[in-house]
Design an enzyme around this catalytic site. Structure first.
Site, PDB file in Angstrom:
ATOM      1  CD  GLU A 174      41.139  50.830  37.625  1.00  0.00           C
ATOM      2  OE1 GLU A 174      41.239  50.512  38.764  1.00  0.00           O
ATOM      3  OE2 GLU A 174      41.655  50.339  36.709  1.00  0.00           O
ATOM      4  CE  LYS A 201      42.961  58.191  45.585  1.00  0.00           C
ATOM      5  NZ  LYS A 201      42.893  57.664  46.999  1.00  0.00           N
ATOM      6  NE  ARG A 230      47.363  49.526  45.891  1.00  0.00           N
ATOM      7  CZ  ARG A 230      48.240  50.208  45.019  1.00  0.00           C
ATOM      8  NH1 ARG A 230      48.797  51.514  45.809  1.00  0.00           N
ATOM      9  NH2 ARG A 230      48.669  49.925  44.019  1.00  0.00           N
ATOM     10  NE  ARG A 283      50.163  53.252  50.958  1.00  0.00           N
ATOM     11  CZ  ARG A 283      49.800  54.388  50.206  1.00  0.00           C
ATOM     12  NH1 ARG A 283      48.368  54.306  49.811  1.00  0.00           N
ATOM     13  NH2 ARG A 283      50.671  55.265  49.868  1.00  0.00           N
ATOM     14  CD  GLU A 290      41.814  51.025  48.669  1.00  0.00           C
ATOM     15  OE1 GLU A 290      42.859  50.859  47.982  1.00  0.00           O
ATOM     16  OE2 GLU A 290      41.491  51.907  49.393  1.00  0.00           O
ATOM     17  NE  ARG A 336      53.954  59.672  45.804  1.00  0.00           N
ATOM     18  CZ  ARG A 336      52.862  59.088  46.345  1.00  0.00           C
ATOM     19  NH1 ARG A 336      51.560  58.979  45.831  1.00  0.00           N
ATOM     20  NH2 ARG A 336      53.045  58.635  47.559  1.00  0.00           N
TER      21      ARG A 336
END
Ligand code: AMP
Length: 565
Positions: free
Chosen positions: A239, A241, A246, A261, A289, A413
């Site tokens: 995708e 970026k 966000r 976020r 986003e 993460r």
């Protein structure tokens, strides 16, 4: 609260994970139901649960003022104590102890009273009112318990406790499967509520609640196309970026909320997205986003910045910098309008994307306020390189490469999502020290010393110093912020509260004894401020090491990196 402080001290005193878990489990199992959620949340180093957007809002100055009044000491005492340990909470305890502060133990605040005091501090308006409430709390508190309270308030627990360990302790305390505790923790975003559900044998009741934001799934930085295909391939989803903000979108019936976020409600800043989502025929939670977008073109982040922090933006700014919501994920969905939605987190990305596309969001191209992330499926290194070039041509930052089989893992993460941006050129760091600049920058705090986090110890380690790449207005604003958040002053240099995150661009990473990290950056410059990024999400020493080792593979990589910038 005294007992909580004792337990925290015992957890800190051992490095053995099994001992930490056993101490915590015994403590949690023994707590009254009303105290259990409070104690558990405090053990995450937060006054309020993570999904709760409140914070006490007490800065260094307010805390220092309250402590010094209770101790009847001067600022020098606190600075000296801080210099000894570099730890605010320890310093506070020492200053109170040195002053002989010894209130009647019978009136020490309970866990519930500390929690109530945090709520009152949060609700109070103005730094003075907040500091007065804190002062009243500390006046009743022994030095050791004051240290514990400040640890919770400052978010720096420093007892070597990771969230996983707390979940393990909850599982052990109430004899429940760890997987069930983790699942409930992920869905509720509240370790206190999870602990209560575990206690009562009701973990399966945990659900995704609308208007209760979840932590966001994070991406790991990736070095190059070959590594990415090697890790996630053969087939990966790619995708663009997007370089925006966000946001998690919650919607049910007429109610729409956007969360940043750091889980703050930012709906007021983007009324056009809220309007654009209101009344859509589903209840659910999207991830995506916010992007500045006009006439089919993505506007640079710099323009979007003018929209940040403005509640109720004027008609002019709404017209000049319109925004859309680019969605790439759906976390929960229901066609009804109740406040609970069925979680989709454990579905593979392929299924979540199918559900997202089935929503038929009103697209910007047709006058709506939505877009779907640009998605292609790629199965070769060349294909990935080509996709990167195309994303840049569409004015996006780079690529997000996703494993189509991956689950959505809030707050982690993981390796399910890899980010490939401006190849290697930036690190997210936290500012730990500032200095008055030279020449034109005389009189402002323009030289920043910044750090990354050492994943092993949890400590921040310095990696470089940059004379900012920020605008004069940004420097002026940051100067004011740093002045209000200075911990101690040493000549021209100030140690500041480590919460301001900056994205640092550089050319090369080198080994160096000059900084605590053992690394230095060549030609570091501040690419931009990251007010949206909390300090516990800065890049880690492990990432720096990985990037450094990647760079050793030869000059070709450097050429690719600089050609892309
Ligand atoms: P970073 O902020 O550099 O750690 O990169 C991760 C961020 O990239 C996420 O928090 C998102 O804001 C952003 N992002 C942009 N496009 C995407 C996308 N297609 N999928 C997931 N995250 C994205």
């Amino acid at each position: 609260m005294r007992r909580w402080g004792d337990v925290a001290g015992r957890v800190a005193a051992t490095t053995k994970t099994s001992e930490k878990t056993a101490i915590l489990a015994a403590y949690l199992a023994d707590l009254a139901p009303a105290d259990l959620p409070v104690a558990a949340v405090f053990l995450t180093g937060r006054p309020f649960p993570e999904a709760d957007q409140r914070s006490t809002g007490v800065g260094w100055a307010g805390l220092a003022g309250a402590v010094l009044r209770v101790a009847a000491a001067d600022g020098e005492a606190l600075r000296r104590a801080y210099d000894r340990s570099s730890d605010v909470a320890t310093a506070v305890g020492e200053v109170l102890a040195e002053a002989g502060h010894a209130p009647d133990p019978a009136h020490e605040p309970t866990l519930g009273e500390v929690r109530a005091a945090f709520e009152a501090i949060e609700a109070a308006s103005g730094a003075g009112a907040k500091a007065a409430l804190l002062e009243a709390l500390l006046a009743r508190t022994s030095p050791a318990t004051a240290t514990a309270i400040v640890r919770v308030m400052s978010g720096e627990l420093r007892i070597g406790l990771r969230e996983g360990l707390l979940e393990a302790a909850i599982a052990k305390a109430f004899d429940r499967p760890l997987t069930a505790v983790k699942r409930a923790g992920m869905l509720t975003g509240d370790v206190g509520r999870t602990a209560l559900l575990a206690r009562d044998g009701r973990l399966e009741e945990a659900a995704l609640a609308l208007f209760n934001p979840l932590k966001f799934m994070l991406a790991s930085p990736a070095e190059d196309a070959a590594e990415i295909i090697g890790r996630l391939g053969p087939t990966v989803w790619v995708e663009d970026k997007y370089d925006g903000i966000r946001a998690q979108l919650h919607h049910a019936g007429g109610e729409v909320r956007l969360y940043s976020r750091d889980l703050h409600d930012i709906s007021g800043q983007f009324p056009e997205v809220v309007e654009g989502a209101r009344g859509l025929p589903w209840a659910g939670i999207l991830d995506g986003e916010i992007l500045a977008w006009r006439d089919g073109v993505v506007l640079p982040f710099l323009q979007l910045q003018a929209r940040l922090g403005r509640k109720n933006p004027s008609a002019r700014i709404l017209a000049e910098i319109p925004v859309i919501y680019v969605a790439w994920d759906v976390l929960g969905m229901d066609r009804g309008a109740d406040a609970l939605v069925a979680p989709l987190l454990e579905e593979p990305l392929t299924e979540r994307r199918r559900r997202l596309e089935a929503l038929e969001l009103p697209l910007a191209a047709d006058g709506g306020r939505f877009a779907l992330s640009h998605l292609v499926s790629v199965d070769s290194v060349d294909g990935l390189e080509a996709a990167f070039a195309e994303a840049r041509a569409r004015r996006n930052e780079g690529l997000m490469v996703k494993d189509p089989t991956s689950r959505y893992t809030p707050g982690r993460r993981g390796m399910g999502w890899l980010k490939m941006k401006k190849a290697l050129a930036t690190l997210d760091c936290v500012v730990v020290g500032v200095e008055v600049g030279h020449g034109k920058r005389h009189g402002v705090l323009s030289d920043y010393t910044f750090a990354v986090r050492d994943d092993a110890s949890g400590h921040l380690v310095t990696i470089g110093k940059a004379y900012t790449g920020l605008t004069d207005a940004e420097i002026a604003e940051m100067t004011r912020w740093f002045e209000a958040h200075t911990i101690s002053t040493h000549g021209r240099y100030r140690v500041v509260e480590p919460t301001a995150v900056v994205e640092v661009a550089f050319d090369v990473i080198m080994r160096s004894a000059r900084h605590k990290s053992g690394f230095a950056l060549r030609f570091p410059r501040i690419a931009r401020l990251r007010p949206d990024k909390p300090a516990d999400e800065v890049d880690t020493l492990a990432t720096v090491t990985r990037l450094y080792e990647g760079l050793q593979h030869g000059a070709e990589h450097l050429v690719t990196a600089s050609a892309r910038r």
